[in-house]
Enzyme design. Structure first.
Site, short mmCIF file in Angstrom:
data_model
loop_
_atom_site.label_atom_id
_atom_site.label_comp_id
_atom_site.label_asym_id
_atom_site.label_seq_id
_atom_site.Cartn_x
_atom_site.Cartn_y
_atom_site.Cartn_z
N TYR A 111 -43.35 -27.74 -31.76
CA TYR A 111 -41.98 -27.46 -32.12
C TYR A 111 -41.10 -27.97 -30.99
O TYR A 111 -41.45 -27.86 -29.82
CB TYR A 111 -41.77 -25.96 -32.37
CG TYR A 111 -40.68 -25.71 -33.38
CD1 TYR A 111 -40.79 -26.22 -34.67
CD2 TYR A 111 -39.54 -25.00 -33.05
CE1 TYR A 111 -39.79 -26.02 -35.60
CE2 TYR A 111 -38.54 -24.79 -33.98
CZ TYR A 111 -38.67 -25.32 -35.26
OH TYR A 111 -37.66 -25.13 -36.18
N TRP A 113 -38.57 -27.33 -29.18
CA TRP A 113 -37.87 -26.62 -28.10
C TRP A 113 -38.70 -26.50 -26.82
O TRP A 113 -38.31 -25.80 -25.90
CB TRP A 113 -37.50 -25.22 -28.57
CG TRP A 113 -36.41 -25.19 -29.60
CD1 TRP A 113 -36.56 -25.01 -30.94
CD2 TRP A 113 -35.00 -25.33 -29.38
NE1 TRP A 113 -35.33 -25.03 -31.57
CE2 TRP A 113 -34.36 -25.22 -30.63
CE3 TRP A 113 -34.23 -25.54 -28.24
CZ2 TRP A 113 -32.98 -25.31 -30.77
CZ3 TRP A 113 -32.85 -25.63 -28.39
CH2 TRP A 113 -32.25 -25.52 -29.64
#
Length: 771
Positions: A111, A113
């Site tokens: 992901y 982030w």
């Protein structure tokens, strides 16, 4: 005698702000915000403790019981091993699975982030490594705006309206008279931005807009979704019913004759079919304000007034990403565009619509149209991917079919999960179901810096460096600053950079040269920056040399020469700037979507009751609608073990916000520990009451580290609300996340409150023998 103190300072960047790290004798002691930042995030102060946390994964570790096929519980012990043994195990597993089952048996999870740096961006690196190694099953879209990403191309021809540039704040300040914010404009959301934040100036722009006379309307169950200084009109609405309010407003415009017929005729397709729906000609139900009031709870008089005010002055409509993270979440986005089209202001300064102004740092901030410093991953030879929110479905139903965006697809049979960057045991829905699905793969490999819930549910854990243990270049297309991210300290423990781990594995698997392209870390930093510099040069913008950039630590891109307005060129000449839709225009009704014949995704905006909302039969049993939002004190689950996040907890649990009447009805007061539950599971939380929250609604922030009781009762003791959210797609059209369609009940927790163990490292064996 006290030894001499050696102090160094290094520039770096996080998703919540730029900073200078002060290092004393090899240890990060403080992070000082970027001097140009008017509203730095308090999350910066969590970084030193997190970098040196006892939760750091110190050495490569292998789960006890993996070879015996014992289930992953999240409470397992691990055996520390050498890097040589760990790399041999990983390379061996990849080879075994690919030879026996092919590349579609490997799932590459990540992901975005994980790091503000673009060279050490884990999602890019894991995809690069697995693609060059023969292929893998990838993820499509994201949890943030996955439904919009696949809906908007049918309406606007691309999804740039949700990911790219939005109408600039200066255009709003100079031209807008009324801004209606569906989902609000919460400043906490603008504290974070993927790729980093140079200056947190959203508040500055909002204050300027208010001083210029822009009137704001906050359509949200939560009054605090608009900062007090906006003096925003608050319209509390039942969650998941924004489309109903929009339809009621549209019906008023149509019945009053206040819709812009010329704009609809020249720039749009399919309005007649939608108009038949509004009037009830197609289904027998006129979408009047009275009809809308009965569903969304907003008085009919308010709906009429809001529609007429919108038509009487330059109006800008915006919606947060959260609106489309709901069952049938496509509909409010489609309706917002349609309402803006009826008002006729799309493409005009300060009018039309936008997405994400209240969701993340960056939308509306003036910036030149230059790409961020990025490295694109190579093509995936397996040519297989699933919608990101369908991970548990894939693992539980190998070979099963599912509908998605006009296709019927088959879930692959995943034998190995390779995850680097991100925490699915935070951002996925129905975590108890995910935990069951997580048992299906034969092997789970994770790169991680800390013993997160995902690391504790892995079989092989490889310790990864943090941002301050490597060199990088950080920036994003939403922010005018690009930062040199200087390595500040040596890696903690035996942590290694992800790029070095993948290079070593690629060497064992025979494709090291293809992976590294002969570049080391600083070569990649130079390449990323040079690509940005070359793009600027094509617009006659001269950026400093890499040497100067690296020495000074930051470069600021010049401001744009004029305000950006979404779809301005299309407005000026719709033939020369046709949209990518079949008609070349804004498709208020889509023949393509109609051809899919999905009963959960009609060909125009419509009200489709969610599976769970306050008007559903299930509300009799679970009478509170739970909204899960971005926390104030961390980014998703990042830094949750740190001091900033801890300061916001109640007896170590995540807070749940309730209307005072709802709390009193249950005999609850501030500070009580409660059990929040539904048929999917339960979690503990601490009560806080708020009269600025609509009755019948509860709010919990996401990101508390998943901490299920080991007895398998489906109870998370720490307060992760994703044990409660449903793991269903928004529709067969987009298969996005439906996290915001959640009903729960709350009761006082009776008995001894279980301790939080999420921040206890797992039992580790043979640590002394590791080399």
């Amino acid at each position: 005698m006290t030894p001499d103190k050696h102090t160094e300072r290094h520039v770096s960047l996080s998703h919540w702000g730029a900073f200078t790290a002060t290092v004393e004798n090899g240890r990060i002691v403080r992070c000082t915000p970027f001097s140009r930042d008017p509203a730095p995030s308090p999350m910066l102060s969590a970084i030193p403790e997190m970098v040196h946390s006892p939760l750091r994964v110190a050495r490569p570790s292998v789960r006890e019981g993996w070879r015996e096929g014992k289930p992953r519980t999240g409470h397992d012990a691990f055996r520390e091993v050498s890097w040589d043994e760990a790399l041999d195990l990983v390379a061996g597993e990849l080879t075994r699975v690919r030879q026996a089952h092919g590349p579609t048996a490997v799932f590459g999870g990540s992901y975005g982030w994980s790091s503000a740096g673009r060279v050490h961006h884990a999602r890019t690196l894991v995809r690069r490594f697995l693609a060059l190694g023969g292929g893998f099953v990838d993820q499509l879209a994201n949890y943030s705006f996955g439904a919009a990403q696949f809906l908007l191309p049918h309406i606007l021809g691309s999804f740039q309206a949700v990911t790219g540039r939005a109408t600039d704040w200066p255009s709003v300040i100079d031209n807008t008279k009324l801004m209606i914010a569906f989902g609000g404009l919460a400043l906490k959301n603008s504290q974070v931005g993927s790729g980093g934040v140079g200056a947190h100036d959203t508040e500055t722009w909002l204050r300027r807009a208010r001083a210029a006379g822009v009137r704001f309307v906050n359509v949200s169950p939560f009054k605090a979704d608009a900062p007090d200084f906006l003096d925003a009109e608050w319209i509390p609405i039942r969650p998941n019913t924004d489309v109903v309010l929009m339809l009621g407003m549209a019906q008023v415009l149509l019945s009053d004759g206040r819709h812009d017929t010329a704009f609809l005729a020249r720039y749009c397709a399919g309005f007649d079919r939608f108009a038949d729906y509004l009037t009830g000609k197609s289904d027998g139900t006129p979408k009047t304000p009275e009809w809308a009031e009965a569903i969304c709870g907003v008085p009919a008089a308010t709906i009429r007034d809001l529609a007429r005010r919108s038509a009487a002055m330059p109006t800008f409509l915006t919606a947060t990403w959260s609106l489309q993270r709901a069952h049938h979440g496509e509909q409010p986005y489609w309706a917002l565009i349609t309402l803006a089209a009826m008002l006729g202001g799309i493409g005009l300064p300060g009018q039309g619509f936008g997405f994400a102004h209240g969701s993340i740092h960056g939308p509306g901030l003036p910036r030149r149209a230059l790409p961020g410093p990025e490295i694109a991953p190579p093509l995936n030879p397996a040519k297989t991917a699933i919608p990101v929110a369908r991970i548990a479905d894939m693992l539980l139903d190998p070979g099963g079919t599912y509908a998605f965006n006009g296709q019927t697809l088959t879930y692959p049979d995943i034998r190995l999960v390779y995850w680097a960057g991100g925490n699915p045991f935070h951002h996925h829905q129905d975590l108890n179901r995910l935990q069951r699905a997580w048992q299906k793969p034969e092997t789970v490999i994770v790169h991680e810096s800390w013993w997160t819930p995902t690391a504790r549910h892995a079989d092989i854990v490889l310790p990864a460096t943090t941002t301050l243990e490597r060199n990088d270049v950080g920036g994003t297309s939403r922010d005018p600053f690009v930062f040199a991210m200087h390595k500040a300290i040596a890696p903690v423990g035996e942590a290694r950079n992800d790029i070095d781990v993948f290079a070593a594995l690629a060497g064992k698997l025979g494709y090291a040269d293809a992976f590294t392209e002969g570049r080391d870390e600083m070569d990649w930093c130079r390449l990323v920056y040079q690509r940005l510099r070359d793009g600027a040069a094509r617009q006659d913008i001269e950026l400093p040399s890499f040497q100067q950039f690296w020495a000074e630590g930051v470069v600021e891109l010049p401001p744009p020469e004029r305000d950006y307005v979404l779809l301005e060129e299309f407005r000026q000449d719709p033939e020369a700037h046709r949209l990518g839709t079949p008609s070349g225009r804004i498709e208020i009704s889509s023949a393509t979507v109609a051809g899919f014949a999905y009963d959960d995704a009609p060909p125009h905006p419509a009200w489709l009751p969610p599976a769970e909302w306050l008007g559903a039969p299930e509300a009799a049993r679970f009478p509170l609608h739970l909204i899960t939002n971005q926390p104030v004190r961390r980014l998703h689950s990042q830094t949750d073990p740190g001091p900033v996040s801890a300061a916001g907890k109640i007896l170590g649990r995540e807070p749940i916000r309730l209307n005072p009447a709802d709390a009193a009805r249950r005999g609850l007061t501030d500070g009580d520990i409660v059990r929040v539950y539904n048929a999917r599971g339960a979690c503990l939380a601490g009560v806080t009451t708020d009269s600025g929250l609509a009755a019948g609604v509860a709010i919990m922030a996401t990101g508390a580290w998943f901490d299920p009781v080991p007895t398998g009762e489906g109870l998370d003791v720490h307060g992760n609300p994703n044990v409660l959210t449903p793991d269903i797609g928004t529709s067969r059209l987009t298969q996005g996340s439906s996290a915001q369609s959640t009903l729960v009940e709350v009761e006082r927790f009776v008995g001894t409150v279980p301790p939080v163990r999420a921040f206890d490292p797992p039992p580790l064996a043979h640590a002394a023998a590791a080399v």
